[in-house]
Design a protein around this motif. Structure first.
Motif, PDB file in Angstrom:
ATOM      1  N   SER A  11      42.893 117.305  52.183  1.00 33.67           N
ATOM      2  CA  SER A  11      41.765 117.256  53.106  1.00 33.67           C
ATOM      3  C   SER A  11      41.687 115.891  53.794  1.00 33.67           C
ATOM      4  O   SER A  11      41.439 115.812  55.001  1.00 33.67           O
ATOM      5  CB  SER A  11      40.466 117.545  52.358  1.00 33.67           C
ATOM      6  OG  SER A  11      39.370 117.446  53.210  1.00 33.67           O
ATOM      7  N   GLU A  12      41.910 114.830  53.041  1.00 36.58           N
ATOM      8  CA  GLU A  12      41.906 113.472  53.612  1.00 36.58           C
ATOM      9  C   GLU A  12      43.000 113.338  54.672  1.00 36.58           C
ATOM     10  O   GLU A  12      42.780 112.758  55.731  1.00 36.58           O
ATOM     11  CB  GLU A  12      42.134 112.430  52.517  1.00 36.58           C
ATOM     12  CG  GLU A  12      41.017 112.300  51.524  1.00 36.58           C
ATOM     13  CD  GLU A  12      39.996 111.249  51.929  1.00 36.58           C
ATOM     14  OE1 GLU A  12      40.328 110.365  52.729  1.00 36.58           O
ATOM     15  OE2 GLU A  12      38.869 111.346  51.432  1.00 36.58           O
ATOM     16  N   ILE A  13      44.174 113.873  54.381  1.00 45.62           N
ATOM     17  CA  ILE A  13      45.293 113.795  55.325  1.00 45.62           C
ATOM     18  C   ILE A  13      44.969 114.567  56.601  1.00 45.62           C
ATOM     19  O   ILE A  13      45.174 114.078  57.709  1.00 45.62           O
ATOM     20  CB  ILE A  13      46.596 114.306  54.673  1.00 45.62           C
ATOM     21  CG1 ILE A  13      47.037 113.332  53.569  1.00 45.62           C
ATOM     22  CG2 ILE A  13      47.699 114.477  55.713  1.00 45.62           C
ATOM     23  CD1 ILE A  13      48.168 113.845  52.698  1.00 45.62           C
ATOM     24  N   ARG A  14      44.435 115.781  56.448  1.00 43.55           N
ATOM     25  CA  ARG A  14      44.040 116.576  57.617  1.00 43.55           C
ATOM     26  C   ARG A  14      43.014 115.826  58.453  1.00 43.55           C
ATOM     27  O   ARG A  14      43.145 115.738  59.679  1.00 43.55           O
ATOM     28  CB  ARG A  14      43.446 117.919  57.178  1.00 43.55           C
ATOM     29  CG  ARG A  14      44.415 119.005  56.947  1.00 43.55           C
ATOM     30  CD  ARG A  14      43.745 120.376  56.851  1.00 43.55           C
ATOM     31  NE  ARG A  14      42.509 120.420  56.085  1.00 43.55           N
ATOM     32  CZ  ARG A  14      42.433 120.595  54.767  1.00 43.55           C
ATOM     33  NH1 ARG A  14      43.525 120.755  54.068  1.00 43.55           N
ATOM     34  NH2 ARG A  14      41.282 120.634  54.154  1.00 43.55           N
ATOM     35  N   SER A  93      51.990 115.799  63.486  1.00 40.00           N
ATOM     36  CA  SER A  93      51.419 115.810  62.133  1.00 40.00           C
ATOM     37  C   SER A  93      50.543 117.031  61.916  1.00 40.00           C
ATOM     38  O   SER A  93      50.625 117.688  60.873  1.00 40.00           O
ATOM     39  CB  SER A  93      50.594 114.548  61.894  1.00 40.00           C
ATOM     40  OG  SER A  93      51.403 113.408  61.960  1.00 40.00           O
ATOM     41  N   LEU A  94      49.715 117.337  62.889  1.00 44.42           N
ATOM     42  CA  LEU A  94      48.837 118.507  62.764  1.00 44.42           C
ATOM     43  C   LEU A  94      49.645 119.801  62.724  1.00 44.42           C
ATOM     44  O   LEU A  94      49.292 120.738  61.999  1.00 44.42           O
ATOM     45  CB  LEU A  94      47.818 118.521  63.901  1.00 44.42           C
ATOM     46  CG  LEU A  94      46.742 117.439  63.809  1.00 44.42           C
ATOM     47  CD1 LEU A  94      45.979 117.334  65.121  1.00 44.42           C
ATOM     48  CD2 LEU A  94      45.795 117.717  62.652  1.00 44.42           C
ATOM     49  N   LEU A  95      50.729 119.851  63.473  1.00 43.21           N
ATOM     50  CA  LEU A  95      51.597 121.029  63.440  1.00 43.21           C
ATOM     51  C   LEU A  95      52.224 121.197  62.056  1.00 43.21           C
ATOM     52  O   LEU A  95      52.297 122.312  61.537  1.00 43.21           O
ATOM     53  CB  LEU A  95      52.684 120.925  64.502  1.00 43.21           C
ATOM     54  CG  LEU A  95      53.654 122.094  64.587  1.00 43.21           C
ATOM     55  CD1 LEU A  95      52.929 123.394  64.886  1.00 43.21           C
ATOM     56  CD2 LEU A  95      54.712 121.816  65.634  1.00 43.21           C
ATOM     57  N   GLU A  96      52.643 120.093  61.441  1.00 41.23           N
ATOM     58  CA  GLU A  96      53.200 120.165  60.079  1.00 41.23           C
ATOM     59  C   GLU A  96      52.156 120.659  59.080  1.00 41.23           C
ATOM     60  O   GLU A  96      52.457 121.477  58.210  1.00 41.23           O
ATOM     61  CB  GLU A  96      53.723 118.798  59.649  1.00 41.23           C
ATOM     62  CG  GLU A  96      55.003 118.397  60.318  1.00 41.23           C
ATOM     63  CD  GLU A  96      55.476 117.018  59.898  1.00 41.23           C
ATOM     64  OE1 GLU A  96      55.026 116.517  58.841  1.00 41.23           O
ATOM     65  OE2 GLU A  96      56.287 116.441  60.630  1.00 41.23           O
TER      66      GLU A  96
END
Length: 162
Positions: A11-14, A93-96
């Motif tokens: 969640s933090e990464i997202r 990053s969001l696509l990954e």
């Protein structure tokens, strides 16, 4: 990302990726709006000087309006390129992250970034590709650069004829 991560870390990464994307996307739009405001003021000043009384038209500082317009177009174009690159990094990053969720979910079938990659939007008949912010902004930067050169020529011609 692997499924062994703690969900709070995921969640933090997202959130980090989304905030990064959001910040730079907003920054790009704000910079472009500021550029348009500056260029509009300079164009207005140029027209004022071209149609003004001699006390304004005879000033050699007025010759700087055109080069300033062209210089601002170049500077903001370079800033826009950098901001576009930052946005592309966030999009990757969001696509990954979305790809990870699509592979590990039976509920989620589509997510915005993954859909954009899979299904290109239909184009306008005379254009071969999409009309993007980059193309649109680039066109405005080029037009303003040429307007700056045209104003420089017009102001020099105007001063020379007086």
């Amino acid at each position: 990302m692997s499924s062994s991560f703690d969900p709070s870390i995921e969640s933090e990464i997202r959130n980090h990726c989304w905030n990064y994307f959001s910040l730079h996307a907003q920054q790009r739009m704000s910079a472009f709006q500021f550029f348009i405001t500056l260029e509009t003021a300079l164009i207005g000043a140029g027209f004022f000087v071209l149609q003004s009384k001699p006390q304004f038209a005879d000033s050699h500082l007025t010759i700087m309006i055109g080069p300033l317009m062209a210089m601002l177009a170049f500077i903001f174009w370079k800033i826009d390129q950098r901001t576009k690159d930052l946005i592309k990094n966030a999009e990757k990053s969001l696509l990954e992250i979305e790809s990870f969720f699509l592979k590990n979910s039976t509920v989620v079938q589509h997510l915005p970034f993954s859909i954009d990659q899979q299904n290109p939007i239909a184009t306008f008949p005379i254009f071969t590709n999409r009309l993007t912010y980059t193309k649109s902004f680039g066109t405005v930067f080029v037009v303003c650069g040429f307007l700056g050169c045209a104003f420089t020529f017009a102001l020099i011609t105007s001063l020379a004829s007086k």
